[in-house]
Scaffold this motif. Structure first.
Motif, PDB file in Angstrom:
ATOM      1  N   SER A 183       8.797  14.410  -3.496  1.00  0.00           N
ATOM      2  CA  SER A 183       8.055  13.268  -4.027  1.00  0.00           C
ATOM      3  C   SER A 183       9.008  12.129  -4.391  1.00  0.00           C
ATOM      4  CB  SER A 183       7.252  13.696  -5.251  1.00  0.00           C
ATOM      5  OG  SER A 183       6.535  12.618  -5.766  1.00  0.00           O
ATOM      6  N   ALA A 184      10.129  12.461  -5.019  1.00  0.00           N
ATOM      7  CA  ALA A 184      11.111  11.437  -5.388  1.00  0.00           C
ATOM      8  C   ALA A 184      11.725  10.802  -4.142  1.00  0.00           C
ATOM      9  CB  ALA A 184      12.197  12.055  -6.257  1.00  0.00           C
ATOM     10  N   ILE A 185      12.044  11.602  -3.147  1.00  0.00           N
ATOM     11  CA  ILE A 185      12.612  11.066  -1.905  1.00  0.00           C
ATOM     12  C   ILE A 185      11.612  10.138  -1.226  1.00  0.00           C
ATOM     13  CG2 ILE A 185      13.319  11.696   0.444  1.00  0.00           C
ATOM     14  CD1 ILE A 185      14.635  14.194  -0.797  1.00  0.00           C
ATOM     15  N   PHE A 186      10.349  10.540  -1.164  1.00  0.00           N
ATOM     16  CA  PHE A 186       9.306   9.705  -0.565  1.00  0.00           C
ATOM     17  C   PHE A 186       9.202   8.357  -1.285  1.00  0.00           C
ATOM     18  CE2 PHE A 186       4.737   8.483  -0.510  1.00  0.00           C
ATOM     19  CZ  PHE A 186       4.659   8.141   0.831  1.00  0.00           C
ATOM     20  N   THR A 187       9.228   8.386  -2.605  1.00  0.00           N
ATOM     21  CA  THR A 187       9.128   7.154  -3.392  1.00  0.00           C
ATOM     22  C   THR A 187      10.346   6.261  -3.170  1.00  0.00           C
ATOM     23  OG1 THR A 187       7.834   8.304  -5.069  1.00  0.00           O
ATOM     24  CG2 THR A 187       8.843   6.218  -5.711  1.00  0.00           C
ATOM     25  N   ILE A 188      11.525   6.838  -3.215  1.00  0.00           N
ATOM     26  CA  ILE A 188      12.755   6.055  -3.047  1.00  0.00           C
ATOM     27  C   ILE A 188      12.813   5.420  -1.664  1.00  0.00           C
ATOM     28  CG2 ILE A 188      15.277   6.242  -2.862  1.00  0.00           C
ATOM     29  CD1 ILE A 188      15.061   8.381  -5.128  1.00  0.00           C
ATOM     30  N   VAL A 189      12.509   6.188  -0.636  1.00  0.00           N
ATOM     31  CA  VAL A 189      12.557   5.661   0.731  1.00  0.00           C
ATOM     32  C   VAL A 189      11.522   4.553   0.915  1.00  0.00           C
ATOM     33  CG1 VAL A 189      12.087   6.250   3.149  1.00  0.00           C
ATOM     34  CG2 VAL A 189      13.533   7.735   1.765  1.00  0.00           C
ATOM     35  N   THR A 190      10.330   4.744   0.382  1.00  0.00           N
ATOM     36  CA  THR A 190       9.273   3.740   0.513  1.00  0.00           C
ATOM     37  C   THR A 190       9.667   2.434  -0.168  1.00  0.00           C
ATOM     38  OG1 THR A 190       7.620   5.492   0.552  1.00  0.00           O
ATOM     39  CG2 THR A 190       6.833   3.277   0.108  1.00  0.00           C
ATOM     40  N   VAL A 191      10.198   2.529  -1.377  1.00  0.00           N
ATOM     41  CA  VAL A 191      10.599   1.324  -2.111  1.00  0.00           C
ATOM     42  C   VAL A 191      11.769   0.629  -1.410  1.00  0.00           C
ATOM     43  CG1 VAL A 191      11.602   0.506  -4.281  1.00  0.00           C
ATOM     44  CG2 VAL A 191       9.683   2.097  -4.314  1.00  0.00           C
ATOM     45  N   LEU A 192      12.736   1.390  -0.918  1.00  0.00           N
ATOM     46  CA  LEU A 192      13.872   0.781  -0.222  1.00  0.00           C
ATOM     47  C   LEU A 192      13.427   0.058   1.053  1.00  0.00           C
ATOM     48  CD1 LEU A 192      16.702   3.439  -0.604  1.00  0.00           C
ATOM     49  CD2 LEU A 192      16.595   1.162  -1.615  1.00  0.00           C
ATOM     50  N   ILE A 193      12.521   0.658   1.805  1.00  0.00           N
ATOM     51  CA  ILE A 193      12.028   0.006   3.021  1.00  0.00           C
ATOM     52  C   ILE A 193      11.311  -1.290   2.677  1.00  0.00           C
ATOM     53  CG2 ILE A 193      10.351   0.216   4.903  1.00  0.00           C
ATOM     54  CD1 ILE A 193      11.152   3.188   5.064  1.00  0.00           C
ATOM     55  N   ALA A 194      10.468  -1.259   1.644  1.00  0.00           N
ATOM     56  CA  ALA A 194       9.761  -2.470   1.222  1.00  0.00           C
ATOM     57  C   ALA A 194      10.736  -3.539   0.747  1.00  0.00           C
ATOM     58  CB  ALA A 194       8.759  -2.142   0.122  1.00  0.00           C
ATOM     59  N   ILE A 237       0.835  -1.204   0.000  1.00  0.00           N
ATOM     60  CA  ILE A 237       0.000   0.000   0.000  1.00  0.00           C
ATOM     61  C   ILE A 237       0.871   1.255   0.000  1.00  0.00           C
ATOM     62  CG2 ILE A 237      -1.640   1.336   1.388  1.00  0.00           C
ATOM     63  CD1 ILE A 237      -2.859  -1.411   2.205  1.00  0.00           C
ATOM     64  N   ALA A 238       1.962   1.257   0.771  1.00  0.00           N
ATOM     65  CA  ALA A 238       2.854   2.417   0.820  1.00  0.00           C
ATOM     66  C   ALA A 238       3.507   2.668  -0.537  1.00  0.00           C
ATOM     67  CB  ALA A 238       3.918   2.220   1.896  1.00  0.00           C
ATOM     68  N   VAL A 239       3.924   1.613  -1.220  1.00  0.00           N
ATOM     69  CA  VAL A 239       4.533   1.766  -2.543  1.00  0.00           C
ATOM     70  C   VAL A 239       3.483   2.269  -3.546  1.00  0.00           C
ATOM     71  CG1 VAL A 239       5.586   0.514  -4.465  1.00  0.00           C
ATOM     72  CG2 VAL A 239       6.384   0.108  -2.143  1.00  0.00           C
ATOM     73  N   MET A 240       2.253   1.798  -3.432  1.00  0.00           N
ATOM     74  CA  MET A 240       1.195   2.266  -4.325  1.00  0.00           C
ATOM     75  C   MET A 240       0.903   3.754  -4.093  1.00  0.00           C
ATOM     76  SD  MET A 240      -1.314  -1.075  -4.339  1.00  0.00           S
ATOM     77  CE  MET A 240      -2.721  -0.149  -4.836  1.00  0.00           C
ATOM     78  N   ILE A 241       0.912   4.191  -2.846  1.00  0.00           N
ATOM     79  CA  ILE A 241       0.704   5.609  -2.537  1.00  0.00           C
ATOM     80  C   ILE A 241       1.855   6.443  -3.105  1.00  0.00           C
ATOM     81  CG2 ILE A 241       0.651   7.309  -0.651  1.00  0.00           C
ATOM     82  CD1 ILE A 241      -0.915   5.190   0.973  1.00  0.00           C
ATOM     83  N   ALA A 242       3.079   5.959  -2.950  1.00  0.00           N
ATOM     84  CA  ALA A 242       4.236   6.679  -3.478  1.00  0.00           C
ATOM     85  C   ALA A 242       4.169   6.778  -5.003  1.00  0.00           C
ATOM     86  CB  ALA A 242       5.530   5.982  -3.041  1.00  0.00           C
ATOM     87  N   ALA A 243       3.772   5.701  -5.670  1.00  0.00           N
ATOM     88  CA  ALA A 243       3.665   5.718  -7.128  1.00  0.00           C
ATOM     89  C   ALA A 243       2.561   6.671  -7.577  1.00  0.00           C
ATOM     90  CB  ALA A 243       3.400   4.307  -7.648  1.00  0.00           C
ATOM     91  N   THR A 244       1.439   6.663  -6.871  1.00  0.00           N
ATOM     92  CA  THR A 244       0.342   7.576  -7.192  1.00  0.00           C
ATOM     93  C   THR A 244       0.790   9.028  -7.017  1.00  0.00           C
ATOM     94  OG1 THR A 244      -1.261   5.929  -6.468  1.00  0.00           O
ATOM     95  CG2 THR A 244      -2.039   8.200  -6.628  1.00  0.00           C
ATOM     96  N   ASN A 245       1.532   9.292  -5.961  1.00  0.00           N
ATOM     97  CA  ASN A 245       2.058  10.629  -5.720  1.00  0.00           C
ATOM     98  C   ASN A 245       2.978  11.055  -6.861  1.00  0.00           C
ATOM     99  OD1 ASN A 245       2.538  13.033  -4.248  1.00  0.00           O
ATOM    100  ND2 ASN A 245       4.440  12.153  -3.466  1.00  0.00           N
ATOM    101  N   GLN A 246       3.837  10.148  -7.324  1.00  0.00           N
ATOM    102  CA  GLN A 246       4.739  10.461  -8.426  1.00  0.00           C
ATOM    103  C   GLN A 246       3.961  10.820  -9.692  1.00  0.00           C
ATOM    104  OE1 GLN A 246       7.885  11.131  -7.078  1.00  0.00           O
ATOM    105  NE2 GLN A 246       8.576  10.248  -8.982  1.00  0.00           N
TER     106      GLN A 246
END
Length: 72
Positions: free
Chosen positions: A41-52, A10-19
């Motif tokens: 937005s890019a930092i949020f996406t990168i951090v979310t994907v790395l955590i996942a 869900i977090a990765v989907m939110i980050a992708a939607t934000n992008q």
């Protein structure tokens, strides 16, 4: 799927939607500067994907490995 995996998805989907929203100029963030908005937005996406990814890697490493027992 366990609870943590669902949260990561869900977090990765939110980050992708934000992008995508930032790409089309419809950012949900209330920031006037376009550059700051894109960077955040890019930092949020990168951090979310790395955590996942790290969570998935740890879960994969924690699984017990099966040993092949050959009878002689």
């Amino acid at each position: 799927m366990d609870k943590g995996t669902m949260i990561s998805i869900i977090a990765v989907m939110i980050a992708a939607t934000n992008q995508v929203l930032v790409l089309f100029g419809k950012s949900p963030m209330l920031i006037d500067s376009t550059l700051i908005e894109q960077v955040l937005s890019a930092i949020f996406t990168i951090v979310t994907v790395l955590i996942a990814w790290i969570r998935r890697k740890k879960a994969h490493m924690a699984k017990p490995k099966k040993k092949d027992k050959k009878k002689k």
